[in-house]
Design an enzyme around this catalytic site. Structure first.
Site, PDB file in Angstrom:
ATOM      1  N   HIS A 184      33.128  -9.573 -30.583  1.00 53.83           N
ATOM      2  CA  HIS A 184      33.910  -9.799 -30.068  1.00 53.83           C
ATOM      3  C   HIS A 184      34.705  -9.795 -31.414  1.00 53.83           C
ATOM      4  CE1 HIS A 184      34.094 -14.053 -32.151  1.00 53.83           C
ATOM      5  NE2 HIS A 184      32.826 -14.131 -32.332  1.00 53.83           N
ATOM      6  N   CYS A 185      35.853 -10.240 -30.907  1.00 55.34           N
ATOM      7  CA  CYS A 185      37.279 -10.654 -32.122  1.00 55.34           C
ATOM      8  C   CYS A 185      38.548 -11.146 -31.500  1.00 55.34           C
ATOM      9  CB  CYS A 185      38.256  -9.545 -32.262  1.00 55.34           C
ATOM     10  SG  CYS A 185      39.261  -8.452 -31.017  1.00 55.34           S
ATOM     11  N   GLU A 186      39.630 -11.689 -31.895  1.00 54.35           N
ATOM     12  CA  GLU A 186      40.203 -12.134 -31.164  1.00 54.35           C
ATOM     13  C   GLU A 186      40.168 -12.751 -30.265  1.00 54.35           C
ATOM     14  OE1 GLU A 186      44.475 -14.290 -33.063  1.00 54.35           O
ATOM     15  OE2 GLU A 186      44.413 -12.525 -33.659  1.00 54.35           O
ATOM     16  N   TYR A 201      37.114 -14.915 -29.401  1.00 49.13           N
ATOM     17  CA  TYR A 201      37.602 -16.295 -29.492  1.00 49.13           C
ATOM     18  C   TYR A 201      37.954 -17.333 -29.433  1.00 49.13           C
ATOM     19  CZ  TYR A 201      36.195 -20.086 -32.716  1.00 49.13           C
ATOM     20  OH  TYR A 201      36.413 -21.248 -33.613  1.00 49.13           O
TER      21      TYR A 201
END
Length: 524
Positions: free
Chosen positions: A430-432, A470
């Protein structure tokens, strides 16, 4: 009266017309002095048409001509075979015709040779004899007067079959429609037995014409179609036209339909509103129910249990097959299997931006953190692909911050995690927003894993991407975040850090492409 000899190229047609007294000659010349005076034979025939007997007269007389008659048949044209419009040979061909006459073999059936004196000739006479001769009265004592015999009506197939065995002749050689229907006779004589008549058709009563009519005998062929004899039609066919119409009273419901089963012919019709029963193949093997017997079932079904047992056994043979062999192959889509195609995905996936990747929701992530799948999972790895200042502002509990692809490869592939006791090793990226960095890192790990293993084996066959990243997880599951805060990538306080990490990532990405090119060249 006998005419004097004339040149061979000039043909003459002699007809006999005898009045009732027997003292007069049997044959009378058709063309008299007027013909010699300049009239053509056809014109003279038109003038003396009323003197002929049998053509359009009210009475018909049977004709008997013996086989040993002195009339002979020589080579003639097609019109001579028909009995009308005798043509004349040319002066150059007359001598050749007399010396070597050519007879048309199949031009006229044998039965039509006795239709007229011009056609009934004996083959035993000399060839140079005149075309027509006077019939001796002594040889025709039974016939004081004669008429031209009319051609026989064309015979149908049914009549040919019935009369062919009796007469012993080939009736198929008869010429069809060789003369008008009014010229057809009602009787014919068998040439093999003189004096005997075999009636092919019973006499009919055609439309008679008086002597004063201008009918020359050449009636339209269509008239004969309207004057067909009823005896030509078989009795079975005639009954179809004459028999009265009868309405059958048979109950149509008792008859078997074309596509119905024979065993259900006598059974009652099932209700249309009744819900159809499920097939035995669709139901599980252990829950197969007996089919309800219908109230109107035929006794054949109840008294023949062996046949029903065989059909039931054939149905169960497909249902009892192992699910792992047939159903898994047909029902399972390769996209629903993990990377090594050994089993399906453990988590319920949702649709995401990239269709080639598997996405899970924040709720599934929270359930895994709560230990709901502890008995099925050996290791659950969360890779946080954000930059370090983002990770420090808040992250998921237990997540590992690896924003460089080289770092991820060293962490996962240099010392891969080996599953034990049938439990799974699951990795989530995952990232932002899980839009670019997280999906790109997931693809990179799968690519490097493929290169390091023999297809389809993988160290990490089950990879996921957290949908929404996130930011969405923090909004829904803030309690699982450490610290419970969220720092965006474009934060005003960390602009310099953003430029530094972006430059480093791009430089490493360029070097990575060069390294991949070198590695591929070495393999070649």
């Amino acid at each position: 009266m006998e005419l004097g000899p004339e040149p061979p190229h000039r043909r003459r047609l002699l007809f006999a017309c005898s009045p009732p007294p027997a003292s007069q000659p049997v044959v009378k010349a058709l063309f008299g002095a007027s013909a010699a005076g300049g009239l053509s034979p056809v014109t003279n025939l038109t003038v003396t048409m009323d003197q002929l007997q049998g053509l359009g007269s009210d009475y018909e007389q049977p004709l008997e001509v013996k086989n040993n008659s002195n009339l002979q048949r020589m080579g003639s044209s097609e019109s001579t075979d028909s009995g009308f419009c005798l043509d004349s040979p040319g002066p150059l061909d007359s001598k050749e015709n007399l010396e070597n006459p050519m007879r048309r073999i199949h031009s006229l059936p044998q039965k039509l040779l006795g239709c007229s004196p011009a056609l009934k000739r004996s083959h035993s006479d000399s060839l140079d004899h005149d075309i027509f001769q006077l019939i001796d009265p002594d040889e025709n004592k039974e016939n004081e007067a004669f008429e031209f015999k009319k051609p026989v009506r064309p015979v149908s197939r049914g009549c040919l079959h019935s009369h062919g065995l009796q007469e012993g002749k080939d009736l198929f050689t008869q010429r069809q429609n060789s003369a008008p229907a009014r010229m057809l006779s009602s009787n014919e004589r068998d040439s093999s037995e003189p004096g005997n008549f075999i009636p092919l058709f019973t006499p009919q009563s055609p439309v008679t014409a008086t002597l004063s009519d201008e009918d020359d005998g050449f009636v339209d062929l269509l008239d004969g179609e309207n004057l067909k004899n009823e005896e030509e039609t078989p009795s079975c066919m005639a009954s179809l036209w004459t028999a009265p119409l009868v309405m059958r009273t048979t109950n149509l419901d008792n008859r078997c339909k074309l596509f119905d089963s024979p065993s259900l012919c006598s059974s009652s019709t099932r209700s249309v509103l009744k819900r159809p029963e499920r097939s035995q193949e669709e139901s599980p093997p252990g829950s197969t129910k007996r089919r309800k017997s219908m109230s109107g079932a035929s006794p054949k079904e109840s008294t023949n249990p062996e046949k029903a047992h065989e059909t039931l056994h054939q149905s169960l043979s497909l249902a009892s097959s192992p699910k792992g062999t047939i159903e898994n192959i047909l029902d399972n889509d390769p996209r629903d299997l993990i990377g090594d195609f050994s089993k399906g995905y453990l988590f319920h996936t949702v649709a995401g931006k990239h269709q080639d990747l598997k996405y899970i929701s924040p709720e599934i992530m929270a359930s895994v953190l709560n230990g709901k799948f502890a008995n099925l999972i050996k290791e659950f790895v969360i890779i946080d692909c954000r930059y370090p200042y983002e990770y420090e502002g808040g992250h998921i509990k237990g997540a590992v911050n690896l924003h460089m692809e080289e770092e991820v490869e060293d962490f996962l592939l240099k010392k891969p995690i080996v599953p034990t006791d049938g439990k799974r090793v699951i990795v989530v990226f995952h990232c932002e927003f899980s839009s670019e960095r997280g999906p790109r890192m997931c693809r990179y790990v799968r690519e490097r894993d493929r290169l390091g293993n023999e297809y389809p084996k993988l160290h990490y066959p089950e990879l996921y991407v957290l949908k929404g990243g996130y930011k969405e997880f923090f909004m829904k599951c803030q309690s699982y975040c450490e610290p419970p805060s969220y720092r965006p990538m474009h934060h005003e306080d960390f602009k310099e850090d953003l430029k530094k990490f972006r430059t480093k990532s791009r430089t490493w990405a360029g070097e990575k492409s060069k390294r991949e090119m070198y590695s591929r060249l070495k393999k070649l």
